[in-house]
Write a protein that holds these residues in place. Structure first.
Motif, short mmCIF file in Angstrom:
data_model
loop_
_atom_site.label_atom_id
_atom_site.label_comp_id
_atom_site.label_asym_id
_atom_site.label_seq_id
_atom_site.Cartn_x
_atom_site.Cartn_y
_atom_site.Cartn_z
N MET A 288 0.85 -1.19 0.00
CA MET A 288 0.00 0.00 0.00
C MET A 288 0.89 1.24 0.00
SD MET A 288 -2.76 1.18 2.85
CE MET A 288 -4.35 0.93 2.14
N GLN A 289 0.61 2.17 -0.91
CA GLN A 289 1.39 3.39 -1.02
C GLN A 289 0.89 4.42 -0.01
OE1 GLN A 289 1.17 5.27 -4.81
NE2 GLN A 289 3.10 6.33 -4.53
N LYS A 290 1.85 5.09 0.66
CA LYS A 290 1.50 6.13 1.62
C LYS A 290 1.10 7.40 0.88
CE LYS A 290 3.60 6.67 6.07
NZ LYS A 290 4.81 6.93 6.82
N LYS A 291 0.00 8.01 1.30
CA LYS A 291 -0.46 9.25 0.68
C LYS A 291 0.12 10.44 1.44
CE LYS A 291 -4.48 11.99 -0.27
NZ LYS A 291 -5.50 12.62 0.49
N ASP A 292 0.66 11.42 0.70
CA ASP A 292 1.10 12.66 1.33
C ASP A 292 -0.14 13.47 1.69
OD1 ASP A 292 3.83 12.21 1.17
OD2 ASP A 292 3.96 13.08 -0.84
N LEU A 293 -0.15 14.01 2.90
CA LEU A 293 -1.28 14.80 3.36
C LEU A 293 -1.18 16.23 2.87
CD1 LEU A 293 -1.46 13.56 7.06
CD2 LEU A 293 -2.85 12.82 5.13
N ASN A 294 -2.31 16.83 2.58
CA ASN A 294 -2.38 18.26 2.26
C ASN A 294 -2.53 19.02 3.57
OD1 ASN A 294 -2.31 18.07 -0.57
ND2 ASN A 294 -4.47 17.50 -0.60
N TRP A 295 -1.56 19.89 3.88
CA TRP A 295 -1.57 20.65 5.12
C TRP A 295 -1.97 22.09 4.87
CZ3 TRP A 295 -0.80 18.88 10.02
CH2 TRP A 295 -0.31 17.58 10.14
N GLY A 296 -2.80 22.63 5.75
CA GLY A 296 -3.16 24.05 5.73
C GLY A 296 -3.00 24.60 7.14
N ILE A 297 -2.60 25.86 7.25
CA ILE A 297 -2.44 26.50 8.55
C ILE A 297 -3.27 27.79 8.56
CG2 ILE A 297 -0.82 27.62 10.14
CD1 ILE A 297 1.35 25.76 9.13
N LEU A 298 -4.13 27.92 9.56
CA LEU A 298 -4.88 29.16 9.76
C LEU A 298 -4.23 29.90 10.92
CD1 LEU A 298 -8.63 28.13 9.39
CD2 LEU A 298 -7.21 29.41 7.79
N GLY A 299 -3.65 31.05 10.64
CA GLY A 299 -2.94 31.85 11.63
C GLY A 299 -1.48 31.95 11.25
N THR A 300 -0.82 32.99 11.78
CA THR A 300 0.59 33.20 11.45
C THR A 300 1.42 33.54 12.69
OG1 THR A 300 0.18 35.54 10.95
CG2 THR A 300 0.08 34.00 9.10
N GLY A 301 0.91 33.24 13.85
CA GLY A 301 1.60 33.56 15.10
C GLY A 301 2.65 32.53 15.48
N VAL A 302 3.02 32.55 16.75
CA VAL A 302 4.09 31.69 17.26
C VAL A 302 3.79 30.21 17.04
CG1 VAL A 302 5.33 30.99 19.35
CG2 VAL A 302 4.81 33.40 18.97
N VAL A 303 2.60 29.77 17.39
CA VAL A 303 2.24 28.35 17.24
C VAL A 303 2.24 27.95 15.76
CG1 VAL A 303 0.45 26.62 17.63
CG2 VAL A 303 0.97 28.30 19.40
N ALA A 304 1.73 28.81 14.90
CA ALA A 304 1.72 28.53 13.46
C ALA A 304 3.14 28.40 12.93
CB ALA A 304 0.96 29.63 12.72
N ASN A 305 4.03 29.28 13.36
CA ASN A 305 5.43 29.20 12.93
C ASN A 305 6.09 27.92 13.41
OD1 ASN A 305 6.80 31.69 11.50
ND2 ASN A 305 5.13 32.48 12.77
N GLU A 306 5.83 27.55 14.65
CA GLU A 306 6.41 26.31 15.19
C GLU A 306 5.90 25.10 14.40
OE1 GLU A 306 5.59 26.31 19.38
OE2 GLU A 306 7.11 27.84 19.77
N MET A 307 4.62 25.12 14.06
CA MET A 307 4.04 24.02 13.29
C MET A 307 4.65 23.98 11.89
SD MET A 307 1.92 21.58 13.47
CE MET A 307 0.99 20.47 12.45
N ALA A 308 4.81 25.13 11.26
CA ALA A 308 5.38 25.19 9.92
C ALA A 308 6.82 24.67 9.93
CB ALA A 308 5.33 26.62 9.38
#
Length: 75
Positions: free
Chosen positions: A1-21
């Protein structure tokens, strides 16, 4: 079974969003889009993390999310 790459979206641009990115980039993931109420902040974030889609209207972004994303981080 082939692994599917997930489509990621981020709402927000603060500290937590930067850490996630940073974490997603370190893991070799591509962030599909970013959304923020301030368009200039969303553009800056998108340039920093090589993100193609930018939203400054959460209604438009969330409608798109329902159809295009596998994962969404609200930060």
């Amino acid at each position: 079974m082939q692994k599917k790459d997930l489509n990621w979206g981020i709402l927000g641009t603060g500290v937590v969003a930067n850490e996630m990115a940073v974490a997603l980039k370190k893991a070799g993931k591509k962030i599909y889009s970013v959304g923020n109420r301030t368009h200039s902040k969303a553009l800056e974030f998108a340039q920093k993390y090589e993100i193609d889609k930018v939203y400054d209207n959460f209604n438009g972004a969330t409608r798109f999310v329902m159809k295009s994303y596998d994962m969404l981080k609200v930060a």
